[in-house]
Design a protein around this motif. Sequence first.
Motif, PDB file in Angstrom:
ATOM      1  N   UNK A  37      49.627  63.692  22.848  1.00 22.70           N
ATOM      2  CA  UNK A  37      49.655  63.741  21.009  1.00 22.70           C
ATOM      3  C   UNK A  37      49.075  63.650  20.236  1.00 22.70           C
ATOM      4  N   UNK A  38      48.951  63.405  19.392  1.00 21.79           N
ATOM      5  CA  UNK A  38      49.648  63.452  18.409  1.00 21.79           C
ATOM      6  C   UNK A  38      49.131  64.584  18.129  1.00 21.79           C
ATOM      7  N   UNK A  39      50.300  65.489  17.070  1.00 22.40           N
ATOM      8  CA  UNK A  39      49.385  66.583  16.318  1.00 22.40           C
ATOM      9  C   UNK A  39      48.801  66.616  14.786  1.00 22.40           C
ATOM     10  N   UNK A  40      49.140  65.512  14.192  1.00 24.49           N
ATOM     11  CA  UNK A  40      48.257  65.121  13.478  1.00 24.49           C
ATOM     12  C   UNK A  40      48.593  63.564  12.907  1.00 24.49           C
ATOM     13  N   UNK A  41      47.089  62.964  13.297  1.00 26.97           N
ATOM     14  CA  UNK A  41      47.029  61.616  13.256  1.00 26.97           C
ATOM     15  C   UNK A  41      47.790  60.353  11.631  1.00 26.97           C
ATOM     16  N   UNK A  42      48.378  59.718  11.971  1.00 29.33           N
ATOM     17  CA  UNK A  42      49.600  59.352  11.010  1.00 29.33           C
ATOM     18  C   UNK A  42      49.423  57.874  11.711  1.00 29.33           C
ATOM     19  N   UNK A  43      49.990  56.514  10.580  1.00 30.41           N
ATOM     20  CA  UNK A  43      50.040  55.508  11.318  1.00 30.41           C
ATOM     21  C   UNK A  43      51.706  55.407  11.570  1.00 30.41           C
ATOM     22  N   UNK A  44      51.685  54.340  11.985  1.00 28.49           N
ATOM     23  CA  UNK A  44      53.474  53.897  12.045  1.00 28.49           C
ATOM     24  C   UNK A  44      53.496  53.451  10.450  1.00 28.49           C
ATOM     25  N   UNK A  45      55.455  54.419  10.404  1.00 29.11           N
ATOM     26  CA  UNK A  45      55.596  53.179   8.960  1.00 29.11           C
ATOM     27  C   UNK A  45      56.283  52.224   9.065  1.00 29.11           C
ATOM     28  N   UNK A  90      51.538  60.294   3.485  1.00 32.07           N
ATOM     29  CA  UNK A  90      50.796  60.979   4.374  1.00 32.07           C
ATOM     30  C   UNK A  90      50.225  62.489   4.429  1.00 32.07           C
ATOM     31  N   UNK A  91      51.008  63.177   3.637  1.00 34.67           N
ATOM     32  CA  UNK A  91      50.906  64.854   3.726  1.00 34.67           C
ATOM     33  C   UNK A  91      51.218  65.055   5.086  1.00 34.67           C
ATOM     34  N   UNK A  92      52.186  64.737   5.447  1.00 31.91           N
ATOM     35  CA  UNK A  92      51.870  65.502   7.290  1.00 31.91           C
ATOM     36  C   UNK A  92      52.708  66.565   7.514  1.00 31.91           C
ATOM     37  N   UNK A  93      53.543  66.743   6.706  1.00 28.55           N
ATOM     38  CA  UNK A  93      54.238  67.643   6.582  1.00 28.55           C
ATOM     39  C   UNK A  93      53.022  68.924   5.718  1.00 28.55           C
ATOM     40  N   UNK A 112      60.735  72.529  11.234  1.00 23.94           N
ATOM     41  CA  UNK A 112      59.779  72.299  11.341  1.00 23.94           C
ATOM     42  C   UNK A 112      59.774  70.885  11.053  1.00 23.94           C
ATOM     43  N   UNK A 113      58.477  70.983  11.045  1.00 23.66           N
ATOM     44  CA  UNK A 113      57.994  69.187  11.448  1.00 23.66           C
ATOM     45  C   UNK A 113      57.006  68.960  11.822  1.00 23.66           C
ATOM     46  N   UNK A 114      56.189  70.439  12.657  1.00 23.44           N
ATOM     47  CA  UNK A 114      55.191  70.630  13.941  1.00 23.44           C
ATOM     48  C   UNK A 114      53.870  70.346  13.122  1.00 23.44           C
ATOM     49  N   UNK A 115      53.015  70.018  12.950  1.00 20.16           N
ATOM     50  CA  UNK A 115      51.599  70.155  12.933  1.00 20.16           C
ATOM     51  C   UNK A 115      51.118  71.705  13.523  1.00 20.16           C
ATOM     52  N   UNK A 116      51.444  71.174  14.811  1.00 19.09           N
ATOM     53  CA  UNK A 116      50.732  72.000  15.819  1.00 19.09           C
ATOM     54  C   UNK A 116      51.346  73.856  15.866  1.00 19.09           C
ATOM     55  N   UNK A 117      52.424  73.930  14.836  1.00 16.73           N
ATOM     56  CA  UNK A 117      53.588  74.937  15.213  1.00 16.73           C
ATOM     57  C   UNK A 117      53.662  75.069  16.397  1.00 16.73           C
ATOM     58  N   UNK A 119      55.959  73.734  17.963  1.00 17.62           N
ATOM     59  CA  UNK A 119      57.499  72.683  18.786  1.00 17.62           C
ATOM     60  C   UNK A 119      57.423  71.748  19.519  1.00 17.62           C
ATOM     61  N   UNK A 120      55.815  71.298  19.754  1.00 19.43           N
ATOM     62  CA  UNK A 120      55.982  70.443  20.931  1.00 19.43           C
ATOM     63  C   UNK A 120      55.172  68.688  19.965  1.00 19.43           C
ATOM     64  N   UNK A 121      54.915  69.536  18.938  1.00 14.34           N
ATOM     65  CA  UNK A 121      54.110  68.279  17.850  1.00 14.34           C
ATOM     66  C   UNK A 121      54.386  67.254  17.445  1.00 14.34           C
ATOM     67  N   UNK A 122      53.978  66.077  17.088  1.00 10.54           N
ATOM     68  CA  UNK A 122      55.066  65.297  15.720  1.00 10.54           C
ATOM     69  C   UNK A 122      54.278  64.465  15.943  1.00 10.54           C
ATOM     70  N   UNK A 123      54.323  62.883  15.379  1.00 16.25           N
ATOM     71  CA  UNK A 123      53.608  62.187  14.615  1.00 16.25           C
ATOM     72  C   UNK A 123      52.639  60.711  15.356  1.00 16.25           C
ATOM     73  N   UNK A 124      53.107  61.074  17.285  1.00 17.70           N
ATOM     74  CA  UNK A 124      52.983  59.794  16.939  1.00 17.70           C
ATOM     75  C   UNK A 124      53.163  58.519  17.767  1.00 17.70           C
ATOM     76  N   UNK A 125      54.006  58.574  17.480  1.00 15.77           N
ATOM     77  CA  UNK A 125      55.903  57.793  17.321  1.00 15.77           C
ATOM     78  C   UNK A 125      57.141  58.247  17.275  1.00 15.77           C
ATOM     79  N   UNK A 126      58.031  57.387  17.403  1.00 15.00           N
ATOM     80  CA  UNK A 126      59.233  58.061  18.094  1.00 15.00           C
ATOM     81  C   UNK A 126      60.418  56.815  17.049  1.00 15.00           C
ATOM     82  N   UNK A 127      61.831  56.598  17.218  1.00 16.80           N
ATOM     83  CA  UNK A 127      62.783  55.719  17.270  1.00 16.80           C
ATOM     84  C   UNK A 127      63.709  55.969  17.382  1.00 16.80           C
TER      85      UNK A 127
END
Length: 228
Positions: A37-45, A90-93, A112-117, A119-127
């Motif tokens: 699950x997304x830590x903070x909703x954001x569309x794909x780049x 997208x102000x994700x950070x 850094x980089x996890x809005x949930x704080x 260490x498990x959260x992310x943007x909803x996609x991988x690459x």
Amino acid sequence: MAVALAVVLGGGVAQASPEAPGSTRGPCAYTVTPDEPAARPVPLPPDPRHTPDRGHPEVLLRTNQGPVPLVLDRAQAPCTVQSFLHLVRRKFYDDTTCHRLTAYPTLKVLQCGDPSGTGEGGPGYKYEDELPTDLAPAPNDPTGQRRTYPRGTLAMANAGPDTNGSQFFLVTSDSVLRPNYTVFGRVTPAGLATLDKVAAGGIAPNPDSEVDGRPALTTDIERAKRTC
């Protein structure tokens, strides 16, 4: 997410917007991860047919401990830079905390980089990874497989091959790792001064480790913005 470094460099990934396709069609193939699950909703780049691979965009992380200016490197990791700038736009950070500081003898990073704080959260996609090929061999490494990530390196955290999301780490002092983490830029001297302040504050007391945990000086990214 975690790795031995994996937790260090755990790159949480998560769910994108419901209408998003499973994967973008460009060369970066950003792929939705619905099981996380997304830590903070954001569309794909955006993923144009030709990924921009020239130039050095600059991003400022404005933190409560001081500024951390970054210089990105499109040539080194074009898909990563494209994703990072997308998350910045997208102000994700914004209004996130840097959840991990390490102080091992051979591993000193702020993650850094996890809005949930968590260490498990992310943007909803991988690459996929864009791994470095020019890192110097680590000194005194009998395996010959480890490399030196120099002080000031900006790299992606991950939880295994091709799991890049939004989490990243800033190397506060030369660190030894396998070359399994995408390097996509560097921290400027002004940013290093801020990182030194955070590192000097040490690890917040916790029952699990004296060298790995939340920074004692809570470090929040108040805003991330592109400056050039």
